[in-house]
Design a protein around this motif. Sequence first.
Motif, PDB file in Angstrom:
ATOM      1  N   PRO A 128       0.836  -1.210   0.000  1.00 38.21           N
ATOM      2  CA  PRO A 128       0.000   0.000   0.000  1.00 38.21           C
ATOM      3  C   PRO A 128       0.864   1.250   0.000  1.00 38.21           C
ATOM      4  CG  PRO A 128       0.009  -1.058   2.148  1.00 38.21           C
ATOM      5  CD  PRO A 128       0.696  -2.000   1.222  1.00 38.21           C
ATOM      6  N   PRO A 129       0.437   2.310  -0.686  1.00 40.89           N
ATOM      7  CA  PRO A 129       1.222   3.550  -0.718  1.00 40.89           C
ATOM      8  C   PRO A 129       1.407   4.124   0.681  1.00 40.89           C
ATOM      9  CG  PRO A 129      -0.505   3.556  -2.391  1.00 40.89           C
ATOM     10  CD  PRO A 129      -0.768   2.373  -1.520  1.00 40.89           C
ATOM     11  N   VAL A 130       2.611   4.532   0.967  1.00 37.35           N
ATOM     12  CA  VAL A 130       2.920   5.068   2.294  1.00 37.35           C
ATOM     13  C   VAL A 130       2.111   6.328   2.569  1.00 37.35           C
ATOM     14  CG1 VAL A 130       4.757   5.988   3.755  1.00 37.35           C
ATOM     15  CG2 VAL A 130       5.226   4.067   2.233  1.00 37.35           C
ATOM     16  N   LEU A 131       1.886   7.145   1.524  1.00 32.99           N
ATOM     17  CA  LEU A 131       1.124   8.375   1.717  1.00 32.99           C
ATOM     18  C   LEU A 131      -0.303   8.079   2.155  1.00 32.99           C
ATOM     19  CD1 LEU A 131       0.973  11.437   1.540  1.00 32.99           C
ATOM     20  CD2 LEU A 131       0.395  11.212  -0.897  1.00 32.99           C
ATOM     21  N   VAL A 132      -0.914   7.063   1.556  1.00 28.64           N
ATOM     22  CA  VAL A 132      -2.278   6.700   1.939  1.00 28.64           C
ATOM     23  C   VAL A 132      -2.305   6.188   3.375  1.00 28.64           C
ATOM     24  CG1 VAL A 132      -4.233   5.196   1.415  1.00 28.64           C
ATOM     25  CG2 VAL A 132      -2.909   6.205  -0.443  1.00 28.64           C
ATOM     26  N   LEU A 133      -1.316   5.386   3.737  1.00 29.15           N
ATOM     27  CA  LEU A 133      -1.250   4.895   5.110  1.00 29.15           C
ATOM     28  C   LEU A 133      -1.094   6.041   6.102  1.00 29.15           C
ATOM     29  CD1 LEU A 133       1.086   1.770   4.697  1.00 29.15           C
ATOM     30  CD2 LEU A 133      -1.409   1.883   4.619  1.00 29.15           C
ATOM     31  N   ALA A 134      -0.281   7.030   5.731  1.00 25.30           N
ATOM     32  CA  ALA A 134      -0.105   8.187   6.603  1.00 25.30           C
ATOM     33  C   ALA A 134      -1.408   8.969   6.751  1.00 25.30           C
ATOM     34  CB  ALA A 134       0.996   9.091   6.062  1.00 25.30           C
ATOM     35  N   VAL A 135      -2.159   9.110   5.665  1.00 29.93           N
ATOM     36  CA  VAL A 135      -3.442   9.827   5.723  1.00 29.93           C
ATOM     37  C   VAL A 135      -4.416   9.102   6.647  1.00 29.93           C
ATOM     38  CG1 VAL A 135      -5.476  10.461   4.372  1.00 29.93           C
ATOM     39  CG2 VAL A 135      -3.188  10.938   3.483  1.00 29.93           C
ATOM     40  N   ILE A 136      -4.474   7.771   6.525  1.00 32.40           N
ATOM     41  CA  ILE A 136      -5.371   6.999   7.392  1.00 32.40           C
ATOM     42  C   ILE A 136      -4.974   7.158   8.857  1.00 32.40           C
ATOM     43  CG2 ILE A 136      -6.182   4.681   7.945  1.00 32.40           C
ATOM     44  CD1 ILE A 136      -5.671   3.920   5.030  1.00 32.40           C
ATOM     45  N   ALA A 137      -3.671   7.057   9.131  1.00 39.65           N
ATOM     46  CA  ALA A 137      -3.209   7.166  10.510  1.00 39.65           C
ATOM     47  C   ALA A 137      -3.521   8.535  11.089  1.00 39.65           C
ATOM     48  CB  ALA A 137      -1.706   6.886  10.575  1.00 39.65           C
ATOM     49  N   VAL A 138      -3.262   9.595  10.333  1.00 38.72           N
ATOM     50  CA  VAL A 138      -3.539  10.956  10.827  1.00 38.72           C
ATOM     51  C   VAL A 138      -5.028  11.150  11.057  1.00 38.72           C
ATOM     52  CG1 VAL A 138      -3.457  13.397  10.220  1.00 38.72           C
ATOM     53  CG2 VAL A 138      -1.459  11.943   9.814  1.00 38.72           C
ATOM     54  N   ALA A 139      -5.852  10.661  10.134  1.00 33.81           N
ATOM     55  CA  ALA A 139      -7.299  10.807  10.295  1.00 33.81           C
ATOM     56  C   ALA A 139      -7.792  10.089  11.543  1.00 33.81           C
ATOM     57  CB  ALA A 139      -8.013  10.276   9.058  1.00 33.81           C
ATOM     58  N   LEU A 140      -7.266   8.907  11.815  1.00 34.79           N
ATOM     59  CA  LEU A 140      -7.687   8.173  13.004  1.00 34.79           C
ATOM     60  C   LEU A 140      -7.171   8.830  14.278  1.00 34.79           C
ATOM     61  CD1 LEU A 140      -7.239   4.517  11.738  1.00 34.79           C
ATOM     62  CD2 LEU A 140      -9.388   5.690  12.203  1.00 34.79           C
ATOM     63  N   ILE A 141      -5.963   9.375  14.231  1.00 31.90           N
ATOM     64  CA  ILE A 141      -5.445  10.083  15.405  1.00 31.90           C
ATOM     65  C   ILE A 141      -6.313  11.298  15.712  1.00 31.90           C
ATOM     66  CG2 ILE A 141      -3.515  11.478  16.247  1.00 31.90           C
ATOM     67  CD1 ILE A 141      -1.651   9.549  14.756  1.00 31.90           C
ATOM     68  N   VAL A 142      -6.648  12.084  14.679  1.00 34.07           N
ATOM     69  CA  VAL A 142      -7.503  13.256  14.885  1.00 34.07           C
ATOM     70  C   VAL A 142      -8.892  12.826  15.356  1.00 34.07           C
ATOM     71  CG1 VAL A 142      -8.603  15.205  13.733  1.00 34.07           C
ATOM     72  CG2 VAL A 142      -6.211  14.639  13.228  1.00 34.07           C
ATOM     73  N   GLY A 143      -9.452  11.792  14.701  1.00 33.03           N
ATOM     74  CA  GLY A 143     -10.774  11.335  15.102  1.00 33.03           C
ATOM     75  C   GLY A 143     -10.796  10.810  16.528  1.00 33.03           C
ATOM     76  N   GLY A 144      -9.800  10.022  16.923  1.00 34.66           N
ATOM     77  CA  GLY A 144      -9.760   9.523  18.281  1.00 34.66           C
ATOM     78  C   GLY A 144      -9.597  10.629  19.298  1.00 34.66           C
ATOM     79  N   ALA A 145      -8.746  11.620  18.990  1.00 37.29           N
ATOM     80  CA  ALA A 145      -8.566  12.740  19.916  1.00 37.29           C
ATOM     81  C   ALA A 145      -9.857  13.530  20.083  1.00 37.29           C
ATOM     82  CB  ALA A 145      -7.436  13.636  19.427  1.00 37.29           C
ATOM     83  N   LEU A 146     -10.561  13.769  18.979  1.00 38.02           N
ATOM     84  CA  LEU A 146     -11.815  14.524  19.066  1.00 38.02           C
ATOM     85  C   LEU A 146     -12.893  13.740  19.809  1.00 38.02           C
ATOM     86  CD1 LEU A 146     -11.961  16.097  15.488  1.00 38.02           C
ATOM     87  CD2 LEU A 146     -11.373  17.219  17.648  1.00 38.02           C
ATOM     88  N   MET A 147     -12.867  12.426  19.718  1.00 34.61           N
ATOM     89  CA  MET A 147     -13.861  11.632  20.443  1.00 34.61           C
ATOM     90  C   MET A 147     -13.760  11.817  21.950  1.00 34.61           C
ATOM     91  SD  MET A 147     -13.923   7.997  18.402  1.00 34.61           S
ATOM     92  CE  MET A 147     -14.663   7.847  16.771  1.00 34.61           C
ATOM     93  N   ALA A 148     -12.566  12.042  22.454  1.00 35.55           N
ATOM     94  CA  ALA A 148     -12.374  12.189  23.894  1.00 35.55           C
ATOM     95  C   ALA A 148     -12.045  13.617  24.308  1.00 35.55           C
ATOM     96  CB  ALA A 148     -11.246  11.258  24.352  1.00 35.55           C
ATOM     97  N   TRP A 149     -12.194  14.560  23.384  1.00 37.50           N
ATOM     98  CA  TRP A 149     -11.739  15.916  23.669  1.00 37.50           C
ATOM     99  C   TRP A 149     -12.685  16.686  24.572  1.00 37.50           C
ATOM    100  CZ3 TRP A 149      -7.109  17.683  23.265  1.00 37.50           C
ATOM    101  CH2 TRP A 149      -6.872  19.052  23.337  1.00 37.50           C
ATOM    102  N   HIS A 150     -13.982  16.477  24.420  1.00 37.31           N
ATOM    103  CA  HIS A 150     -14.953  17.269  25.175  1.00 37.31           C
ATOM    104  C   HIS A 150     -15.093  16.731  26.586  1.00 37.31           C
ATOM    105  CE1 HIS A 150     -16.038  19.483  21.608  1.00 37.31           C
ATOM    106  NE2 HIS A 150     -16.212  18.351  20.959  1.00 37.31           N
ATOM    107  N   ARG A 151     -15.484  17.638  27.467  1.00 35.44           N
ATOM    108  CA  ARG A 151     -15.658  17.259  28.864  1.00 35.44           C
ATOM    109  C   ARG A 151     -16.757  16.214  28.991  1.00 35.44           C
ATOM    110  NH1 ARG A 151     -14.634  20.349  33.362  1.00 35.44           N
ATOM    111  NH2 ARG A 151     -14.564  22.249  32.111  1.00 35.44           N
ATOM    112  N   PRO A 152     -16.524  15.136  29.738  1.00 38.77           N
ATOM    113  CA  PRO A 152     -17.573  14.130  29.906  1.00 38.77           C
ATOM    114  C   PRO A 152     -18.786  14.720  30.614  1.00 38.77           C
ATOM    115  CG  PRO A 152     -15.436  13.290  30.595  1.00 38.77           C
ATOM    116  CD  PRO A 152     -15.263  14.758  30.376  1.00 38.77           C
TER     117      PRO A 152
END
Length: 779
Positions: A128-152
């Motif tokens: 798989p292209p490294v650039l695509v893998l990097a995009v997936i990883a960054v998107a998941l990192i941002v998505g995971g951070a936003l999932m837990a970012w707001h005050r419970p």
Amino acid sequence: MVADLIRALLAGAAGAVLPGYFWAAVLRPTSGLGERLAWSTGISMASVPTVAVILARVTRDGVALWVALAAVLIVFGSGLLVYWRRGPAPGTAAPVLRMPEPIRDPRVLGLTAVAIALGLLMMPARRPPVLVLAVIAVALIVGGALMAWHRPAEPADSPPAPSPGAAGFLSAPPPAPEPAPPASAASAASPGSGPGTAGHAGGVPASAASARSSGSGPAAARDREPAPASPAQASPASATAQATGAAEAAPRPFGLPLPVVRDGGLAVILVLTACRVYSGVVRFEWPYVSGGDQYSHAVMAEQMLAHGQYPGYLIYPPGFSALTAVICRFAGLTPLALFPVLAPMLLVVTALGAYALATRLWGWAYGIGAAALSGLALTGAFTGFGGGRYPDLVSAVFLLVMTVAALIAVYEAPTVRSAVLVTVVGASAVFYHSVATLYAAVLFVLVALICLPYLLRGRHHRETRALLLALAGVAVLSACYAIYVYNPGGILGGKSSTGGAVSIVLGSQAPASQGALLKELGPPIVWFGILGVAALAASLRWLRRPAQVLTAATVVAWCVVMYLGSRTSHDGFPQRFERDLGAPLSVMAAFGIGLIVRSLPIRGAVSRTAPALAAAIAGILAAVMLLAQTGHAVKASDRSAGELLSHRVAAAGQWLAQHNTGGAIISTPNMNPGITNRAVLAMGGYTGLQSYSPFRIAHPRSLPTAGKTPLLDSREVLLHPQSCQSANILVRQDVRYVVLYRVNSGADLAGFAADAAHYQQVFENPSVIIYATHRTGCG
């Protein structure tokens, strides 16, 4: 096979699972039979081999049957005595961490769904292209951070929370009002409530968890001011303890008693894991099993059975060989007969370890998810089994996981009992594997650098003392193990080759490509693991209790350092780091999947269309990826892993065993992948001489204890059998037989046949020729 399997399973349970059962109850409260067995197995594997080795060295004999029985009885009996005198560990077994709130932002869910979709599209790609893998990883990192970012979300009766910041992060929030929590909150606080629990610390009211972290039960909690886990989640410890007790008795998931669902679900996962790993062995490998490293472990186990040590073979920790010797005595099987029937169970043990850690973090539902991912979807652990790397599975994928869980026990209940648990389990990696020793050393250094300053700054004196006691205990016991195994600086007399072995390894292996990580672990483990790590790291900003903060920081640091170790050659084992990264990532992947499941439109939790649609899409894509990976893993398991012993080589090995009169043998280095010189050594009952290929002699990553001299002697005899030097080597090394693989021999076959004065052919088949030697020497 069935008879051997029954004998091996009973012997394995007697030697490696049950001896630590009462110690598990004394040192750590558990939430069910599965978690208790995980701790019992960890303590047994850490202590039984140690006692067996000590007894064998004291008596200057091997691991006889009485030594095996004594080692098991000492561990089991001492645990029973302490349990009778001191009782079980106080406190509850509730999870430490709380879950972020269900996601209601369609943009976050959409970003996660897009990343999962890209990951799903990349699964069939070989490169798989490294650039695509990097995009997936960054998107998941941002998505995971936003999932837990707001005050419970906070309960309606909570006082205002302090504003976040460095001061609030390190200090406890103000005490909560006196009224007890409502019955609805108590019922929602059950550990069995699963992923849907919100507003509580890991499925129990935060004040109950706080009482656990600062005392040893309700009595201790009444004397202390509760420290909530999240802003303004608190109530008096006594009222909370009553509510928690009622909640723990109430849950009936799916209308069934909690133990039935929890322990029954885990049993199903473990049985499926066993079916996965045994299928290829039974159908394609029996009576042998794949893997080249198993022959080295068989040689060392045979030496432990006979002599209690193997100083002339390899510099290798004796933990696994001693444990194998104990089980062999109970089962009445040789190591080479034991491995085909019992080694597949190691993957069941690693799945059990993932269950124990995830249960301690978020609850039993996540524990079952982690066990399923580790046992049915993780590729790296099965690759380790296929290569015969059994000590690595035990130490890096099980004992290190239990070490992290033991550290969490210290954070949550800072007592002498939890410190002892960390000492025994944490130091055991040194007794099993050199690479796992590196993992454990880095982990404990990180714990000291991250956790001690945090506790000192927050003036958490009790937690600081307990953690210092645990780290000191690990350091002392690990040093004792290291001195026994590696003899650094010649402390125990003789010559130490530790420094040379380390210098050989460092920088000798290049890191694999980024895409290799997906192949080694499996895409769902990597992608959902990244999502879980990002969410856990982001949730640190809202955690208040020291136990929660230190737990999250330790798990995140563990994942990060294992990944960094796979990207550099300076540690000497980047590919080992990459494969063993699956241990923490399988646990974090269960958390990442849980984030998506919590956001699904079930039970009327979502009323708006956009979040419900985005969550449903993300959930469907996640399910497709998991099913695809599980199907691929099961299909790959349902065939031979390769590196398999042939019947012709086995026949030669059996002949050698029957005609073993002592001395040493020389064999050609390789026949096919996995079938090396060490295969006939193991089958014939010899420890030397070992032989390497010319490249491996010039670029070794490991050497026999005796160094390069035996390797060079073997090479000389194989290449120049008629030389005067070879004749003298046969005398000096007491070589009784020369074993020649016909395929890829790398030896002068004609020279052996032509020199009747020194070599007499005594065995031959289409794969192997064996010559008996006439040790006459040469002037």
